[in-house]
Design an enzyme around this catalytic site. Structure first.
Site, PDB file in Angstrom:
ATOM      1  N   GLU A  78       0.832  -1.207   0.000  1.00  0.00           N
ATOM      2  CA  GLU A  78       0.000   0.000   0.000  1.00  0.00           C
ATOM      3  C   GLU A  78       0.865   1.255   0.000  1.00  0.00           C
ATOM      4  O   GLU A  78       0.521   2.260  -0.609  1.00  0.00           O
ATOM      5  CB  GLU A  78      -0.942   0.025   1.212  1.00  0.00           C
ATOM      6  N   THR A 103      -5.629   6.706  -5.554  1.00  0.00           N
ATOM      7  CA  THR A 103      -5.782   6.925  -4.107  1.00  0.00           C
ATOM      8  C   THR A 103      -4.914   8.086  -3.620  1.00  0.00           C
ATOM      9  O   THR A 103      -5.348   8.893  -2.791  1.00  0.00           O
ATOM     10  CB  THR A 103      -5.460   5.635  -3.333  1.00  0.00           C
TER      11      THR A 103
HETATM   12  N1  HSE Z   1      -8.579   4.561   3.666  1.00  0.00           N
HETATM   13  C1  HSE Z   1      -8.020   4.703   2.358  1.00  0.00           C
HETATM   14  C2  HSE Z   1      -8.466   6.047   1.791  1.00  0.00           C
HETATM   15  C3  HSE Z   1      -8.514   3.586   1.489  1.00  0.00           C
HETATM   16  O1  HSE Z   1      -9.647   6.347   1.902  1.00  0.00           O
HETATM   17  O2  HSE Z   1      -7.634   6.784   1.257  1.00  0.00           O
HETATM   18  C4  HSE Z   1      -8.040   3.644   0.075  1.00  0.00           C
HETATM   19  O3  HSE Z   1      -8.603   2.555  -0.630  1.00  0.00           O
END
Ligand code: HSE
Length: 322
Positions: A141, A194
């Site tokens: 990640e 993201t």
């Molecule tokens: N919690 C993370 C975000 C998840 O919302 O940026 C990304 O899939």
């Protein structure tokens, strides 16, 4: 090494991170769709990305840039340091089959990473537990979006709803899954990275927003324990993240309103978007919500894919061992 296996295939599911109000601290696993990783032991030491299908050639083939490659490398480095079975150099070829759209908010990078880490661990005779694999999957990640958040990888590994009470130190709590909940998932044909969807977020929040948010997060967890889907739906209310990110998803509000009008208990952005999820009381309601959201996106000129799923209770699963 600890096993004679030469090849292992693992399926890892899509996940809904945040679950509305619980930004970065709660996620759930879906039954499908998902990604599959196959890892073959090779005579030459080192980790290679042998093949990726279903990504349209977009994901990096370079092991050091690929989330699955980086996570498996981190796992092997750790095992070497802990003198796992008087460690001998091991070679692995990783093949990935992408079932998840990239940049969709359904945990696409997590699914590949988790599938690969679970397959590598299995190939080596399962020296680590699922929980112990989490920090290695989180490394993927970090590569994917610059932040090692765990709300996709943890439910992907462990199944069900998973709460991250703390990142430092990592404190993960698996929650019971409400029995009768169904999820409608819609993935509009838009792509959101993201890291971009994190960059738009404000760095500070007002006390008023914080009070509203922790009330909702606590109510969401209470709803999960009480098996109260209506309460969970109410508790998706997010006064901090959703207003910022909704602006990145054309047609978002109309799709959400359409899902709620069909009787869905609640609706919000899945992960960092652009997918949406709706919590529903039955399979039929989930289909109805998807249809309504599909029509709303279509009216905005955006095509979409829909999925209906229950909560996956087991997380990634081994499909084949040889
Ligand atoms: N919690 C993370 C975000 C998840 O919302 O940026 C990304 O899939």
């Amino acid at each position: 090494m600890g096993s004679q296996l030469t090849s292992v295939s693992v399926f890892a599911p899509a996940t809904v991170a945040n679950v509305g109000s619980a930004f970065d601290v709660l996620g759930l696993a879906l039954e499908a769709p998902g990604d599959t990783a196959t890892i073959r032991r090779t005579p030459e030491p080192g980790i290679r990305i042998a093949d990726i299908s279903g990504d349209g050639g977009r994901l990096p083939r370079d092991t050091e840039k690929n989330t699955a490659g980086v996570s498996v490398a981190a796992l092997l480095t750790h095992l070497k340091k802990s003198d796992f079975h008087s460690y001998a150099p091991v070679g692995m070829d990783i093949s990935l089959e992408k079932g998840l759209p990239i940049g969709s908010g359904l945990g696409s990078s997590s699914a590949s990473t988790v599938a690969a880490v679970v397959a590598a661990n299995e190939l080596l005779g399962s020296p680590l537990s699922r929980q112990e694999l989490l920090p290695f999957a989180m490394e993927g990640e970090r590569i994917a979006c610059g932040a090692a958040h765990a709300d996709n990888v943890a439910p992907c590994l462990l199944g069900g709803f998973v709460l991250i009470r703390s990142y430092k130190p990592l404190d993960i709590i698996t929650l019971p899954s409400p029995r009768d909940i169904w999820l409608a998932i819609i993935s509009p044909a838009l792509e959101l990275c993201t890291s971009d969807a994190r960059r738009v977020l404000k760095r500070s929040v007002t006390l008023e927003s914080a009070v509203s948010q922790w009330g909702n997060v606590a109510a969401l967890v209470a709803g999960i324990y009480k098996n109260d889907i209506t309460l969970m739906g109410r508790a998706l209310e997010d006064t901090i993240i959703e207003p910022e990110r909704a602006a990145l998803i054309p047609g978002y509000q109309a799709a959400k309103d359409a899902a709620l009008a069909t009787g869905a208990a609640g609706c919000s952005i899945s992960g960092s978007g652009p997918s949406l999820f709706a919590l529903c009381h039955s399979e039929q309601r989930a289909h109805d919500a998807n249809k309504a959201m599909e029509q709303a996106f279509s009216a905005a000129g955006i095509s979409s894919k829909q999925y209906v799923s229950r909560v996956n209770q087991t997380g990634a699963r081994v499909m084949e061992r040889e």
